[in-house]
Design a protein around this motif. Structure first.
Motif, PDB file in Angstrom:
ATOM      1  N   VAL A  90      39.431  51.049  76.114  1.00  0.00           N
ATOM      2  CA  VAL A  90      39.066  49.964  75.198  1.00  0.00           C
ATOM      3  C   VAL A  90      37.582  50.049  74.848  1.00  0.00           C
ATOM      4  CG1 VAL A  90      38.676  47.470  75.068  1.00  0.00           C
ATOM      5  CG2 VAL A  90      40.900  48.332  75.762  1.00  0.00           C
ATOM      6  N   GLN A  91      36.752  50.289  75.835  1.00  0.00           N
ATOM      7  CA  GLN A  91      35.318  50.369  75.587  1.00  0.00           C
ATOM      8  C   GLN A  91      34.974  51.547  74.679  1.00  0.00           C
ATOM      9  OE1 GLN A  91      33.197  47.931  76.461  1.00  0.00           O
ATOM     10  NE2 GLN A  91      35.058  46.927  77.212  1.00  0.00           N
ATOM     11  N   LYS A  92      35.659  52.665  74.868  1.00  0.00           N
ATOM     12  CA  LYS A  92      35.426  53.826  73.992  1.00  0.00           C
ATOM     13  C   LYS A  92      35.890  53.522  72.569  1.00  0.00           C
ATOM     14  CE  LYS A  92      36.253  58.807  73.628  1.00  0.00           C
ATOM     15  NZ  LYS A  92      36.684  58.792  72.214  1.00  0.00           N
ATOM     16  N   MET A  93      37.012  52.817  72.457  1.00  0.00           N
ATOM     17  CA  MET A  93      37.527  52.444  71.139  1.00  0.00           C
ATOM     18  C   MET A  93      36.536  51.522  70.417  1.00  0.00           C
ATOM     19  SD  MET A  93      40.982  50.292  70.293  1.00  0.00           S
ATOM     20  CE  MET A  93      40.239  48.827  71.010  1.00  0.00           C
ATOM     21  N   ILE A  94      35.938  50.575  71.137  1.00  0.00           N
ATOM     22  CA  ILE A  94      34.947  49.674  70.546  1.00  0.00           C
ATOM     23  C   ILE A  94      33.747  50.466  70.029  1.00  0.00           C
ATOM     24  CG2 ILE A  94      33.280  47.856  71.097  1.00  0.00           C
ATOM     25  CD1 ILE A  94      35.372  46.669  73.005  1.00  0.00           C
ATOM     26  N   THR A  95      33.320  51.454  70.831  1.00  0.00           N
ATOM     27  CA  THR A  95      32.199  52.302  70.410  1.00  0.00           C
ATOM     28  C   THR A  95      32.541  53.094  69.158  1.00  0.00           C
ATOM     29  OG1 THR A  95      31.447  52.504  72.693  1.00  0.00           O
ATOM     30  CG2 THR A  95      30.644  54.147  71.134  1.00  0.00           C
ATOM     31  N   ASP A  96      33.723  53.693  69.128  1.00  0.00           N
ATOM     32  CA  ASP A  96      34.141  54.494  67.975  1.00  0.00           C
ATOM     33  C   ASP A  96      34.311  53.637  66.719  1.00  0.00           C
ATOM     34  OD1 ASP A  96      34.081  56.661  69.585  1.00  0.00           O
ATOM     35  OD2 ASP A  96      36.252  56.910  69.761  1.00  0.00           O
ATOM     36  N   ALA A  97      34.759  52.395  66.901  1.00  0.00           N
ATOM     37  CA  ALA A  97      34.885  51.493  65.747  1.00  0.00           C
ATOM     38  C   ALA A  97      33.514  51.214  65.147  1.00  0.00           C
ATOM     39  CB  ALA A  97      35.562  50.192  66.169  1.00  0.00           C
ATOM     40  N   GLY A  98      32.504  51.127  65.987  1.00  0.00           N
ATOM     41  CA  GLY A  98      31.149  50.857  65.502  1.00  0.00           C
ATOM     42  C   GLY A  98      30.497  52.045  64.833  1.00  0.00           C
ATOM     43  N   THR A  99      30.870  53.267  65.247  1.00  0.00           N
ATOM     44  CA  THR A  99      30.248  54.469  64.675  1.00  0.00           C
ATOM     45  C   THR A  99      30.993  55.006  63.459  1.00  0.00           C
ATOM     46  OG1 THR A  99      31.495  55.878  66.209  1.00  0.00           O
ATOM     47  CG2 THR A  99      29.299  55.150  66.908  1.00  0.00           C
ATOM     48  N   GLY A 100      32.185  54.452  63.173  1.00  0.00           N
ATOM     49  CA  GLY A 100      32.937  54.909  62.001  1.00  0.00           C
ATOM     50  C   GLY A 100      33.895  56.038  62.294  1.00  0.00           C
ATOM     51  N   THR A 101      34.109  56.378  63.543  1.00  0.00           N
ATOM     52  CA  THR A 101      35.050  57.457  63.884  1.00  0.00           C
ATOM     53  C   THR A 101      36.467  57.104  63.443  1.00  0.00           C
ATOM     54  OG1 THR A 101      33.689  57.968  65.800  1.00  0.00           O
ATOM     55  CG2 THR A 101      35.920  58.895  65.771  1.00  0.00           C
ATOM     56  N   ILE A 102      36.816  55.816  63.523  1.00  0.00           N
ATOM     57  CA  ILE A 102      38.154  55.354  63.108  1.00  0.00           C
ATOM     58  C   ILE A 102      37.988  54.193  62.148  1.00  0.00           C
ATOM     59  CG2 ILE A 102      39.351  56.089  65.214  1.00  0.00           C
ATOM     60  CD1 ILE A 102      39.061  53.243  66.279  1.00  0.00           C
ATOM     61  N   ASP A 103      38.989  54.015  61.268  1.00  0.00           N
ATOM     62  CA  ASP A 103      38.979  52.836  60.403  1.00  0.00           C
ATOM     63  C   ASP A 103      40.236  51.994  60.581  1.00  0.00           C
ATOM     64  OD1 ASP A 103      40.984  54.172  59.036  1.00  0.00           O
ATOM     65  OD2 ASP A 103      39.675  54.787  57.392  1.00  0.00           O
ATOM     66  N   THR A 104      41.088  52.382  61.534  1.00  0.00           N
ATOM     67  CA  THR A 104      42.308  51.607  61.838  1.00  0.00           C
ATOM     68  C   THR A 104      42.647  51.777  63.307  1.00  0.00           C
ATOM     69  OG1 THR A 104      43.170  52.002  59.604  1.00  0.00           O
ATOM     70  CG2 THR A 104      44.749  51.259  61.271  1.00  0.00           C
ATOM     71  N   VAL A 105      43.048  50.685  63.941  1.00  0.00           N
ATOM     72  CA  VAL A 105      43.551  50.720  65.317  1.00  0.00           C
ATOM     73  C   VAL A 105      45.017  50.334  65.279  1.00  0.00           C
ATOM     74  CG1 VAL A 105      43.442  49.648  67.606  1.00  0.00           C
ATOM     75  CG2 VAL A 105      41.328  50.201  66.391  1.00  0.00           C
ATOM     76  N   LEU A 106      45.857  51.179  65.875  1.00  0.00           N
ATOM     77  CA  LEU A 106      47.300  50.961  65.857  1.00  0.00           C
ATOM     78  C   LEU A 106      47.811  50.798  67.288  1.00  0.00           C
ATOM     79  CD1 LEU A 106      50.021  50.968  64.272  1.00  0.00           C
ATOM     80  CD2 LEU A 106      50.064  53.459  64.590  1.00  0.00           C
ATOM     81  N   VAL A 107      48.589  49.728  67.510  1.00  0.00           N
ATOM     82  CA  VAL A 107      49.209  49.495  68.822  1.00  0.00           C
ATOM     83  C   VAL A 107      50.686  49.235  68.614  1.00  0.00           C
ATOM     84  CG1 VAL A 107      47.097  48.545  69.837  1.00  0.00           C
ATOM     85  CG2 VAL A 107      48.759  46.996  68.774  1.00  0.00           C
ATOM     86  N   TRP A 108      51.443  49.407  69.699  1.00  0.00           N
ATOM     87  CA  TRP A 108      52.885  49.144  69.611  1.00  0.00           C
ATOM     88  C   TRP A 108      53.152  47.632  69.625  1.00  0.00           C
ATOM     89  CZ3 TRP A 108      56.567  48.544  74.119  1.00  0.00           C
ATOM     90  CH2 TRP A 108      57.871  48.365  73.664  1.00  0.00           C
ATOM     91  N   LYS A 109      52.493  46.917  70.565  1.00  0.00           N
ATOM     92  CA  LYS A 109      52.616  45.459  70.642  1.00  0.00           C
ATOM     93  C   LYS A 109      51.232  44.854  70.875  1.00  0.00           C
ATOM     94  CE  LYS A 109      55.910  43.401  72.844  1.00  0.00           C
ATOM     95  NZ  LYS A 109      56.817  42.926  73.925  1.00  0.00           N
TER      96      LYS A 109
END
Length: 502
Positions: free
Chosen positions: A97-116
């Protein structure tokens, strides 16, 4: 063409991104050119499974397969996977989760997808934090397959608003239930807090008196009622209480303020009878509270160098009397109204006040003589409190109302036994009567009726009056005066003492 695998492609994309920063715009331009102008979403898959959820539907491979199939159907590019295996969803302190938050801030991803939704978080508060404070500010969409939630759509954004409203409602309900639970606990006589107050120990969830500490608590109350200040008491009991220099005064103040020692429970401005054993009686606790309210605390007394400063009031204009120092001979020091001496403009009540000035030594001796007379003549003390004894009880009418309500409740209980009135009607009426009774009892408590004082309550000071004013220190003399006198009114030649036990 859909690029989700192999990982080599993702590696190449990442490698180009990291070789040529800075960030989101250049990265997207590269992807756009590399993919032949295709406008793809750059998705991070978040997958979580706790130790207890290692079942077929919740397993990491199962979640990954479903998410990748969805990306293929949508023509989305999977840029990275964030996998927290064996972590609870209750908190956000998870590495992926912490890595995902970092990547969201740097522009590495523009969408987060989860099953539920609960894969990302089981807490509405944390979920809203991620969506409103992490994803939306960084232009990152959030998509949940199971709930068909997509913040990239108008409907998805509206759903976030609804979730926020429900989250706020849930917080308010939790707060309300917690408050009601605490009030119910206090009404049942149970003390709040995980740590037992000084003088008690928790044994099987119940407050049990610690006899050694309880004896110190009683000594603190006795010394304070004798006229000693809180800091003086803490110094006297320093070793017994095993205090530090920083905690002594605070510990004594805390002990003197707690109704717990009188067998009471205090919560949210109300006081209820407790289930625990009391260390001091209620009358002693009330007298200490009166002394704390009416007499000057130690810190203020320390600033007052003279016997009566802060205690004398001008009956004509309402201002206090000041101690005015004579520059030559201290015999000519005087007590005078602030409106007369005008030494402090903010304390002037009437600039035309002409109330009498008193030589400090003469006024102090007058007051000391009255205190000594009180100590010698018991009838004078009785004459002062007689007014309290003869005064009508302001709660008499309210006590009568309470008895009448109790009688009505008993009558309804009899009707219930005979089955003459429907149970719903009886319950409704009894509840209404109980509320009326509680309101009256609260009014009685708010009146704060003081118990009739007894001479023996002040005997520790009265019995030592001669020695205090002949050989005692200035601090001891001020303490004795404040233990017996609430304030003094001066109107010309009339000097009126108002005792604390009036």
């Amino acid at each position: 063409m859909i690029y989700t695998k192999p990982r080599g492609l993702i590696y190449i994309l990442r490698q180009d991104y990291y070789i040529r920063p800075p960030g989101k715009t250049q990265y997207r331009v590269f992807l756009y050119l590399f993919l032949g102008g295709t406008d793809m979403k750059h998705v991070g898959l978040y997958i979580r499974v706790s130790t207890e959820e290692q079942t077929e539907n919740y397993s990491i491979p199962e979640q990954r397969e479903r998410l990748e199939n969805f990306c293929k159907a949508k023509d989305w590019l999977v840029v990275d996977e964030y996998i927290d295996g064996g972590y609870s969803g209750a908190k956000l302190d998870r590495p992926a989760v912490q890595k995902m938050i970092t990547d969201a801030g740097t522009g590495t991803i523009d969408t987060v997808l989860v099953w539920k939704l609960d894969r990302l978080s089981r807490s509405q508060k944390d979920m809203l934090y991620l969506i409103e404070d992490v994803f939306i500010p960084n232009s990152v969409d959030f998509v949940s397959l199971n709930e068909s939630l997509d913040t990239g759509t108008a409907f998805g954004r509206a759903m976030i608003g609804i979730l926020s409203a429900f989250a706020q409602l849930e917080r308010e309900q939790i707060k309300e239930r917690t408050m009601m639970g605490r009030i119910a606990r206090a009404k049942s006589g149970l003390v709040m807090g995980p740590t037992a107050p000084y003088g008690y120990r928790y044994v099987d969830g119940q407050l049990i008196v610690d006899e050694y500490e309880a004896s110190i608590v009683r000594e603190i109350y006795d010394l304070y009622l004798q006229g000693y200040g809180m800091e003086k008491v803490s110094n006297m009991l320093y070793e017994k209480m095993q205090l530090t220099s920083a905690s002594g005064y605070a510990a004594v103040r805390r002990i003197l303020s707690r109704p717990t020692y009188a067998g009471l429970v205090h919560y949210s401005g109300e006081v209820y009878p407790g289930q625990h054993e009391k260390i001091i009686d209620v009358d002693m606790w009330k007298r200490v509270q009166e002394k704390r309210e009416h007499s000057r605390n130690y810190q203020r007394g320390k600033r007052q160098k003279h016997l009566l400063t802060g205690m004398i009031y001008c009956k004509r204009c309402g201002a206090k009397y000041a101690y005015h120092v004579h520059s030559g001979n201290n015999y000519y020091d005087r007590y005078m109204c602030y409106s007369v001496c005008r030494s402090r403009k903010e304390l002037i009540k009437d600039p035309h006040c002409d109330n009498t000035k008193y030589l400090a030594a003469e006024l102090e001796q007058l007051i000391i003589a009255q205190i000594k007379e009180l100590a010698l003549d018991e009838s004078k003390f009785n004459k002062v409190i007689q007014k309290r004894i003869e005064a009508p009880d302001p709660t008499q009418a309210m006590q009568k109302q309470i008895k009448e309500i109790d009688k009505q409740i008993n009558n309804f209980m009899d009707l219930y036994q005979y089955g003459k009135v429907p149970v719903e009607t009886i319950n409704e009426r009894i509840e209404k009567l109980t509320q009326e009774k509680s309101a009256i009892e609260k009014s009685i408590r708010e009146l704060n009726i003081k118990p009739i004082p007894k001479r023996e309550d002040y005997e520790p000071t009265l019995s030592r009056v001669d020695s205090i004013f002949e050989t005692g220190s200035a601090d001891e003399q001020r303490a004795a005066v404040r233990n017996l006198i609430d304030h003094i009114d001066i109107d010309g030649e009339n000097v009126v003492i108002h005792w604390v036990f009036e």
